[in-house]
Design an enzyme around this catalytic site. Sequence first.
Site, PDB file in Angstrom:
ATOM      1  N   SER A 144      38.380 -18.363   3.004  1.00 56.66           N
ATOM      2  CA  SER A 144      38.387 -17.774   4.343  1.00 56.66           C
ATOM      3  C   SER A 144      36.990 -17.928   4.940  1.00 56.66           C
ATOM      4  CB  SER A 144      38.711 -16.270   4.228  1.00 56.66           C
ATOM      5  OG  SER A 144      38.525 -15.615   5.463  1.00 56.66           O
ATOM      6  N   TYR A 157      38.458  -7.707   0.545  1.00 63.21           N
ATOM      7  CA  TYR A 157      38.816  -9.077   0.947  1.00 63.21           C
ATOM      8  C   TYR A 157      37.575  -9.971   0.963  1.00 63.21           C
ATOM      9  CZ  TYR A 157      41.171 -12.680   3.797  1.00 63.21           C
ATOM     10  OH  TYR A 157      41.724 -13.855   4.265  1.00 63.21           O
TER      11      TYR A 157
HETATM   12  P1  NAD Z   1      50.907 -14.376   4.832  1.00 65.51           P
HETATM   13  O1  NAD Z   1      51.001 -12.897   4.676  1.00 65.51           O
HETATM   14  O2  NAD Z   1      51.624 -15.043   5.947  1.00 65.51           O
HETATM   15  O3  NAD Z   1      51.339 -15.080   3.474  1.00 65.51           O
HETATM   16  C1  NAD Z   1      50.897 -14.608   2.238  1.00 65.51           C
HETATM   17  C2  NAD Z   1      51.759 -15.214   1.166  1.00 65.51           C
HETATM   18  O4  NAD Z   1      51.325 -14.686  -0.098  1.00 65.51           O
HETATM   19  C3  NAD Z   1      53.241 -14.845   1.297  1.00 65.51           C
HETATM   20  O5  NAD Z   1      54.024 -15.943   0.870  1.00 65.51           O
HETATM   21  C4  NAD Z   1      53.387 -13.672   0.321  1.00 65.51           C
HETATM   22  O6  NAD Z   1      54.701 -13.495  -0.165  1.00 65.51           O
HETATM   23  C5  NAD Z   1      52.440 -14.145  -0.765  1.00 65.51           C
HETATM   24  N1  NAD Z   1      52.029 -13.056  -1.655  1.00 65.51           N
HETATM   25  C6  NAD Z   1      51.439 -11.888  -1.349  1.00 65.51           C
HETATM   26  N2  NAD Z   1      51.254 -11.171  -2.470  1.00 65.51           N
HETATM   27  C7  NAD Z   1      51.730 -11.917  -3.497  1.00 65.51           C
HETATM   28  C8  NAD Z   1      51.819 -11.716  -4.889  1.00 65.51           C
HETATM   29  N3  NAD Z   1      51.386 -10.581  -5.488  1.00 65.51           N
HETATM   30  N4  NAD Z   1      52.373 -12.696  -5.636  1.00 65.51           N
HETATM   31  C9  NAD Z   1      52.840 -13.836  -5.055  1.00 65.51           C
HETATM   32  N5  NAD Z   1      52.771 -14.076  -3.742  1.00 65.51           N
HETATM   33  C10 NAD Z   1      52.224 -13.114  -2.972  1.00 65.51           C
HETATM   34  O7  NAD Z   1      49.346 -14.685   4.892  1.00 65.51           O
HETATM   35  P2  NAD Z   1      48.514 -15.969   5.343  1.00 65.51           P
HETATM   36  O8  NAD Z   1      47.752 -15.595   6.537  1.00 65.51           O
HETATM   37  O9  NAD Z   1      49.352 -17.185   5.345  1.00 65.51           O
HETATM   38  O10 NAD Z   1      47.443 -16.014   4.149  1.00 65.51           O
HETATM   39  C11 NAD Z   1      47.480 -16.985   3.140  1.00 65.51           C
HETATM   40  C12 NAD Z   1      46.087 -17.121   2.562  1.00 65.51           C
HETATM   41  O11 NAD Z   1      45.203 -17.571   3.586  1.00 65.51           O
HETATM   42  C13 NAD Z   1      45.506 -15.815   2.037  1.00 65.51           C
HETATM   43  O12 NAD Z   1      44.779 -16.061   0.850  1.00 65.51           O
HETATM   44  C14 NAD Z   1      44.586 -15.378   3.146  1.00 65.51           C
HETATM   45  O13 NAD Z   1      43.541 -14.582   2.673  1.00 65.51           O
HETATM   46  C15 NAD Z   1      44.084 -16.721   3.636  1.00 65.51           C
HETATM   47  N6  NAD Z   1      43.534 -16.704   4.990  1.00 65.51           N
HETATM   48  C16 NAD Z   1      44.288 -16.306   6.048  1.00 65.51           C
HETATM   49  C17 NAD Z   1      43.731 -16.312   7.312  1.00 65.51           C
HETATM   50  C18 NAD Z   1      44.500 -15.915   8.541  1.00 65.51           C
HETATM   51  O14 NAD Z   1      43.884 -15.754   9.592  1.00 65.51           O
HETATM   52  N7  NAD Z   1      45.807 -15.767   8.483  1.00 65.51           N
HETATM   53  C19 NAD Z   1      42.405 -16.706   7.499  1.00 65.51           C
HETATM   54  C20 NAD Z   1      41.674 -17.093   6.388  1.00 65.51           C
HETATM   55  C21 NAD Z   1      42.248 -17.083   5.143  1.00 65.51           C
END
Ligand code: NAD
Length: 262
Positions: A144, A157
Amino acid sequence: MPSLKGKSAIVTGSTSGIGLGVAEALAAEGADLVINGFGPADEIERERARLAKDYGVKVIYNGADMSKPDEISGLAAAAKQAFGKVDIVVNNAGIQHVSPIEEFPSQKWDAIIAINLSSAFHLIHDTFADMKSRKWGRIINIASAHALVASPFKSAYVAAKHGVLGLTKTVALEGAEFGVTCNAICPGYVLTPLVEKQIPDQAKARGISEEAVKRDVLLAAQPTKQFVTTAQLGAFAVFLCSEAAMQINGAALPVDGGWTAH
Ligand code: NAD
């Protein structure tokens, strides 16, 4: 011919958001996939079948809880059983909790460290020896912008994501002579359920409206004033899996519209 034909990939947390975007991009390049994550069984099966049909690849689902090391071992074993090998690991599963530190629940801290940081260690631990022995592997950790800079109210986080960078660099050094690279993609804000869910909490913590959170908190940090898309992140992950990216190793790679240029 699709560039990843014959390769197999695990993408954790790929039932939603960025993970699903990355899984789709890898499938479009011919990679067989293990998808993982939570959600209603019928919706997950619909996505699994769609990816397999649209791109002519094999796709299996494994519901390992990424906070549980034994289930992560089961995920690695299921991938190996289905495809004979794991070439690409994308550590993407993650959760968020937004709260001032003095009110931050310790069980939320533990869950975020387990899912956002330790799960990446465990899955790499369980797949690395095979990658090294086959002299090819790609490990992509979805970190991130919060792996590089902090924001208030996100102690667990930010700590977990900074930890992911340390893990990324160490794994990169250990895999370097074996054709295995490890990099961290550092996205800015992507409008996925993870971000949508934190908007009300941010509004509460800051005492402002949800619209103001989007405009003045989220996109305020992102100079392009646009959310990053899951397709852009998927395309970047595909590039990191290419031979052209072989010398990109141990890097923290921002895809954040210029946020961390501040
Ligand atoms: P999201 O909530 O849309 O998806 C998260 C995914 O992780 C889902 O498929 C969920 O079922 C899965 N998950 C959660 N807990 C779990 C567990 N215990 N076991 C297995 N699967 C699990 O979120 P996203 O925004 O797509 O985030 C995905 C990654 O990207 C994360 O690591 C997040 O920190 C990172 N990220 C997101 C953003 C953003 O702005 N959305 C920015 C930077 C980084």
